[in-house]
Design a protein around this motif. Structure first.
Motif, PDB file in Angstrom:
ATOM      1  N   GLU B 123       0.725  -1.323   0.004  1.00 44.52           N
ATOM      2  CA  GLU B 123      -0.016   0.038   0.048  1.00 44.52           C
ATOM      3  C   GLU B 123       0.880   1.186  -0.056  1.00 44.52           C
ATOM      4  O   GLU B 123       1.998   1.106   0.580  1.00 44.52           O
ATOM      5  N   ILE B 124       0.414   2.354  -0.622  1.00 46.02           N
ATOM      6  CA  ILE B 124       0.971   3.544  -0.811  1.00 46.02           C
ATOM      7  C   ILE B 124       0.118   4.634  -0.515  1.00 46.02           C
ATOM      8  O   ILE B 124      -0.865   4.670  -0.578  1.00 46.02           O
ATOM      9  N   PHE B 125       0.639   5.541   0.527  1.00 44.68           N
ATOM     10  CA  PHE B 125      -0.132   6.732   1.036  1.00 44.68           C
ATOM     11  C   PHE B 125       0.063   7.903   0.235  1.00 44.68           C
ATOM     12  O   PHE B 125       1.176   8.061  -0.162  1.00 44.68           O
ATOM     13  N   THR B 170       2.732  -1.311   4.356  1.00 46.57           N
ATOM     14  CA  THR B 170       3.239   0.145   3.800  1.00 46.57           C
ATOM     15  C   THR B 170       4.491  -0.009   2.932  1.00 46.57           C
ATOM     16  O   THR B 170       5.583  -0.395   3.935  1.00 46.57           O
ATOM     17  N   SER B 171       4.591   0.304   1.738  1.00 47.85           N
ATOM     18  CA  SER B 171       5.986   0.396   1.107  1.00 47.85           C
ATOM     19  C   SER B 171       6.172   1.966   0.960  1.00 47.85           C
ATOM     20  O   SER B 171       7.672   2.200   1.000  1.00 47.85           O
ATOM     21  N   ALA B 172       5.391   2.973   0.844  1.00 52.88           N
ATOM     22  CA  ALA B 172       6.012   4.316   0.595  1.00 52.88           C
ATOM     23  C   ALA B 172       4.927   5.249   0.763  1.00 52.88           C
ATOM     24  O   ALA B 172       3.622   4.964   0.980  1.00 52.88           O
ATOM     25  N   VAL B 173       5.054   6.521   1.219  1.00 50.97           N
ATOM     26  CA  VAL B 173       4.315   7.565   1.170  1.00 50.97           C
ATOM     27  C   VAL B 173       4.687   8.877   0.308  1.00 50.97           C
ATOM     28  O   VAL B 173       5.913   9.023   0.123  1.00 50.97           O
ATOM     29  N   ILE B 174       3.790   9.287  -0.394  1.00 48.37           N
ATOM     30  CA  ILE B 174       4.040  10.209  -1.507  1.00 48.37           C
ATOM     31  C   ILE B 174       3.857  11.722  -0.572  1.00 48.37           C
ATOM     32  O   ILE B 174       2.992  12.009  -0.075  1.00 48.37           O
ATOM     33  N   GLY B 206      10.282  -4.076  10.230  1.00 52.30           N
ATOM     34  CA  GLY B 206      11.449  -4.802   9.624  1.00 52.30           C
ATOM     35  C   GLY B 206      11.470  -4.574   8.133  1.00 52.30           C
ATOM     36  O   GLY B 206      12.266  -5.125   7.479  1.00 52.30           O
ATOM     37  N   HIS B 207      10.910  -3.373   7.639  1.00 51.92           N
ATOM     38  CA  HIS B 207      11.197  -3.078   6.157  1.00 51.92           C
ATOM     39  C   HIS B 207      11.142  -1.528   6.144  1.00 51.92           C
ATOM     40  O   HIS B 207      10.436  -0.888   6.971  1.00 51.92           O
ATOM     41  N   ARG B 208      12.082  -1.019   5.102  1.00 52.82           N
ATOM     42  CA  ARG B 208      11.938   0.341   4.870  1.00 52.82           C
ATOM     43  C   ARG B 208      10.843   0.889   4.271  1.00 52.82           C
ATOM     44  O   ARG B 208      10.329   0.526   3.191  1.00 52.82           O
ATOM     45  N   ILE B 209      10.323   1.810   4.854  1.00 58.41           N
ATOM     46  CA  ILE B 209       9.064   2.792   4.301  1.00 58.41           C
ATOM     47  C   ILE B 209       9.883   4.107   3.616  1.00 58.41           C
ATOM     48  O   ILE B 209      10.540   4.594   4.151  1.00 58.41           O
ATOM     49  N   TYR B 210       9.596   4.174   2.205  1.00 57.89           N
ATOM     50  CA  TYR B 210      10.502   5.195   1.375  1.00 57.89           C
ATOM     51  C   TYR B 210       9.271   6.259   1.478  1.00 57.89           C
ATOM     52  O   TYR B 210       8.107   6.288   1.584  1.00 57.89           O
ATOM     53  N   ILE B 211      10.015   7.545   1.028  1.00 57.44           N
ATOM     54  CA  ILE B 211       9.215   8.984   0.834  1.00 57.44           C
ATOM     55  C   ILE B 211       9.400   8.715  -0.521  1.00 57.44           C
ATOM     56  O   ILE B 211      10.428   8.679  -1.231  1.00 57.44           O
TER      57      ILE B 211
END
Lengths: 394, 394
Positions: B123-125, B170-174, B206-211
């Motif tokens: 999911e991407i926010f 969650t993988s990333a937030v924009i 335990g995993h990176r959430i990217y911007i």
């Protein structure tokens, strides 16, 4: 959470680009004139002078906001009208501006059309040998990538194999004419047979199978070869065109998609392609180029340079004992690999600074692709190397 | 077998484009000067003269093959080096050419980055109010589109809500800064808090959430507002940039992606983005523009025109009783809809040929977006209409 398919695609780059990069690096060491790079289809004929003149005139005399502003997502209406008119004049069709979508070149066009034609379980066919980027385009769309084996030695379409492979899941077949990597032209007769088969199978399966006609080389033909305009034969055809080759503008990313309204569900398909392109970030084709095209869409390439290269190579290579498909379109010659192993031959050639693509990369092992969009001098000076390579196989 | 999602996306076009098309059609009837079109962010300041001059010079004096040929997929090495140097000079970072990928504008950039950061279930926010095209970009990638509710009335980031919504998927937030549609700037303090939250949650999951930093408006700020360069605060940030707004070249489709190597798995992410872009048909950014940028990447926009519009509108609208977020970036003002119903207000305005976007289209009902990249004259002559509209609510 990095997408493993994307990572694989981005890490193992396409072999053409790899080989071209190798060529550039090697040229820096041994000198550009000592590299015989037949690996990449980067046009070697300059863009027609009219194109640069139109661009300069627009930049100097038109309002900057009008030149560089967003156009309609579909593309500038006047440019689309000019292109439609040009198609109608040349192919006797009835294209209109609102059947066209201007895009950033054939690559995103084919990718978007594949997406628009993909439902769960869909499969899209290509004919070997094929442009290798079709695989990522089809797979990113979520469709299964299906390869019809090559028709050797005529390099027309293997319709017997296609007939056996078509299934109720088949959504589309990609036809690349003139063909990359072979440099062959699928004849009107071939396309008529394909059309009849797809018509029959569409009836049988109860849904339309579309043709995706990828035609960046349409204008590059020799010795009077005729490239049939597929929508005139099979109306359920989406044409993906690019000005990369015909106007020698590959870096500028400019082309169009033509979706005939008379195709089954033609208007829905047109809108689905717009939607698919939008989700990939299509906003509009480069605006200055769009304006220039409104003045230059009718121009045809000067083929004399390519033709001289083609004739010189084909004649000499035949004399040395190479076998090849009849090179009558695009700027490719497809050679049978001496000894039968294209990878081994390509390596041996590379050791002599002669760069040619193995056919395995196009789904056709045992063959080699030569791009002859190079200097004539490169052609002439490469001949002894070709001769020497062949002699090692005697 | 037409893809229903693509069809839906292509049929119901984005409201901004719809409204802009309506404006063009209406202008043909009542005259351009009688349409007050605040709907679309098409820059109204011409491109810097240096850009056109550079393009003309390149077209007239450089070899056509070098100008219009394919560049490396990554983009011309010299242009990338110039951009890296410019970033380093301005933001004190350590960008290098091989951390950059030149692309056809921010739209395909964000779409490709979403794809590269999507694994099954991802999911991407986005933060409301948000640029509506994020939804198709995220969904084409196969990720779930998640919206963090707006932080009203400060229009910073609603980090409390984000914290509750973040999940192991969650993988990333924009982060779009300065923000479209609000015209607000997220402060350094806000980004530092976001960074701390993402760092904590990345450890927890335990995993990176990217911007994903979508920054086409980075250079458009007023009254000394500072736009933090996010990779300096949170290195796990991919910057998507475009020259559409800063150099007024929206139609030309030119931008870059910056993937810091120091981001977690930074090199893999860079390659995954290249792979994702390739599958969507990225070949290279427009080549003439790439060459021009090597000379023009350092240029900054002339903001005086936008600033005058901004001040004139903000002052007058406040005087009439409108409430708005502090407009300090991009070229947007975000108004609270009088009466609370943004759709109704937008309709009423449309009846008076005043075109403004309802906030509902940006995930923020009850508000209205005004693009003030218009003629000053349009601004001045629109004021009585704004006044009249407000008076109807008294």
């Amino acid at each position: 959470m990095i997408n493993p398919q994307s990572l694989a695609l981005g890490t193992k780059r396409n072999t053409i680009m790899e080989l071209a990069d190798y060529g550039r690096a090697r040229a820096a060491i041994v000198g550009r004139e000592n590299i015989f790079d037949f690996s990449i289809g980067n046009p070697s004929v300059p863009a027609p002078a009219e194109v640069n003149a139109a661009m300069v005139d627009i930049l100097q005399n038109m309002d900057s906001l009008a030149v560089h502003g967003y156009t309609s997502t579909l593309g500038d209406p006047r440019t689309r009208a000019v292109i439609a008119e040009d198609l109608n004049r040349r192919f006797g069709c009835d294209a209109t501006a609102d059947e066209l979508l201007l895009c950033c070149g054939a690559a995103p066009e084919v990718s978007a059309v594949c997406k628009a034609l993909t439902t769960p379980g869909a499969e899209i066919f290509v004919f070997a040998p094929y442009f290798p980027e079709y695989k990522p385009y089809i797979e990113q769309a979520g469709a299964a990538f299906r390869v019809v084996p090559a028709s050797i030695p005529d390099f027309q379409l293997n319709l017997e194999a296609l007939e056996e492979m078509l299934s109720p899941n088949t959504s589309a077949v990609i036809v690349n004419n003139p063909n990359n990597p072979v440099g062959s032209v699928y004849t009107t007769e071939t396309i008529e047979k394909l059309s009849a088969l797809l018509e029959r199978k569409s009836q049988e399966f109860g849904h339309r199978i579309y043709i995706i006609a990828d035609e960046p080389y349409r204008e590059l033909v020799y010795e009077g070869a005729v490239v049939p305009f597929i929508p005139n034969i099979y109306p359920h055809t989406v044409v993906c065109y690019s000005y990369s080759k015909s106007l020698s503008l590959p870096g500028e990313r400019m082309g169009y998609i033509y979706v005939p309204t008379k195709a089954q569900d033609g208007r829905d398909l047109y809108h689905a392609i717009i939607g698919a392109a939008r989700a990939m970030g299509h906003v509009c084709a480069p605006s200055l180029l769009q304006l220039a095209l409104a003045r230059c869409a009718h121009l045809l390439p000067d083929l004399s340079t390519y033709d001289r290269n083609r004739r010189t190579l084909a004649e000499a290579l035949a004399e040395y004992g190479y076998e090849m498909a009849k090179p009558e379109g695009a700027f490719y010659i497809f050679l049978k690999a001496p000894g039968g192993d294209d990878l081994a031959f390509s390596q041996k050639a590379m050791a002599k600074d002669l760069l040619i693509m193995p056919g395995s990369d196009f789904g056709c092992p045992g063959y080699l692709r030569l791009c002859y969009c190079v200097d004539y001098d490169t052609v002439v000076r490469s001949l002894p190397i070709f001769k020497e390579l062949m002699e090692a196989y005697r």
